[in-house]
Scaffold this motif. Structure first.
Motif, PDB file in Angstrom:
ATOM      1  N   LYS A  12      -7.911   1.302  -2.492  1.00 54.96           N
ATOM      2  CA  LYS A  12      -8.257  -0.117  -2.490  1.00 54.96           C
ATOM      3  C   LYS A  12      -7.565  -0.816  -1.331  1.00 54.96           C
ATOM      4  O   LYS A  12      -6.434  -0.508  -0.987  1.00 54.96           O
ATOM      5  CB  LYS A  12      -7.839  -0.764  -3.800  1.00 54.96           C
ATOM      6  N   ASN A  13      -8.267  -1.777  -0.738  1.00 56.34           N
ATOM      7  CA  ASN A  13      -7.750  -2.596   0.360  1.00 56.34           C
ATOM      8  C   ASN A  13      -7.287  -1.755   1.548  1.00 56.34           C
ATOM      9  O   ASN A  13      -6.307  -2.087   2.205  1.00 56.34           O
ATOM     10  CB  ASN A  13      -6.606  -3.500  -0.123  1.00 56.34           C
ATOM     11  N   ASP A  14      -8.019  -0.696   1.826  1.00 49.13           N
ATOM     12  CA  ASP A  14      -7.670   0.155   2.947  1.00 49.13           C
ATOM     13  C   ASP A  14      -8.161  -0.495   4.233  1.00 49.13           C
ATOM     14  O   ASP A  14      -9.354  -0.715   4.415  1.00 49.13           O
ATOM     15  CB  ASP A  14      -8.311   1.534   2.766  1.00 49.13           C
ATOM     16  N   ILE A  15      -7.249  -0.767   5.139  1.00 48.87           N
ATOM     17  CA  ILE A  15      -7.618  -1.413   6.402  1.00 48.87           C
ATOM     18  C   ILE A  15      -7.349  -0.506   7.594  1.00 48.87           C
ATOM     19  O   ILE A  15      -7.348  -0.956   8.738  1.00 48.87           O
ATOM     20  CB  ILE A  15      -6.848  -2.751   6.592  1.00 48.87           C
TER      21      ILE A  15
END
Length: 136
Positions: A121-124
């Motif tokens: 999750k929320n991998d940028i």
């Protein structure tokens, strides 16, 4: 009966070599096994005995028994059981260390297959500076 210091010292040496108390008494001609237990308790012989693995204890006992002349049926039976236990320990001993990276030439050309797991999750990590500048 009073025993000499030499007999007491020899009993201690045999005890530290992990001979059984009845064996020590028989070998040294001591009529009462109780005196050996008393000496061991008084002088803390058990604290001097080093801990050992099961394999080394079985091997040591097998060596003691094999060095005897005119073995009794009981001693032969014990030797047979010791050999069986040692064989079982050798069978279950790990054969080689397992590594994460292949080291043989046969596996050098192969790639590891990656398993797909849950997405983070929320991998940028895939976003670049240009992507941010384009959006804003």
């Amino acid at each position: 009966m009073k025993y000499t210091d030499d007999i007491k010292q020899e009993a201690k040496q045999l005890y530290l070599q992990r001979y059984k108390v009845p064996e020590i008494a028989k070998k040294l001609g001591i009529h009462s096994k109780r005196i050996i237990y008393y000496w061991a308790a008084q002088e803390c012989w058990t604290d001097l005995v080093q801990s050992e693995t099961a394999e080394s204890a079985l091997s040591r006992r097998l060596i003691v028994l094999s060095g005897r002349e005119n073995k009794s049926e009981r001693e032969l039976n014990e030797m047979d059981r010791l050999v069986g236990q040692l064989a079982k320990l050798q069978k279950h001993k790990p054969t080689a260390a397992i590594t994460d990276e292949p080291t043989t030439a046969a596996t050098e050309g192969k790639t590891k297959s990656k398993k797909k797991g849950k997405p983070v999750k929320n991998d940028i990590s895939g976003i670049t500076l240009e992507d941010i500048e384009d959006k804003f």
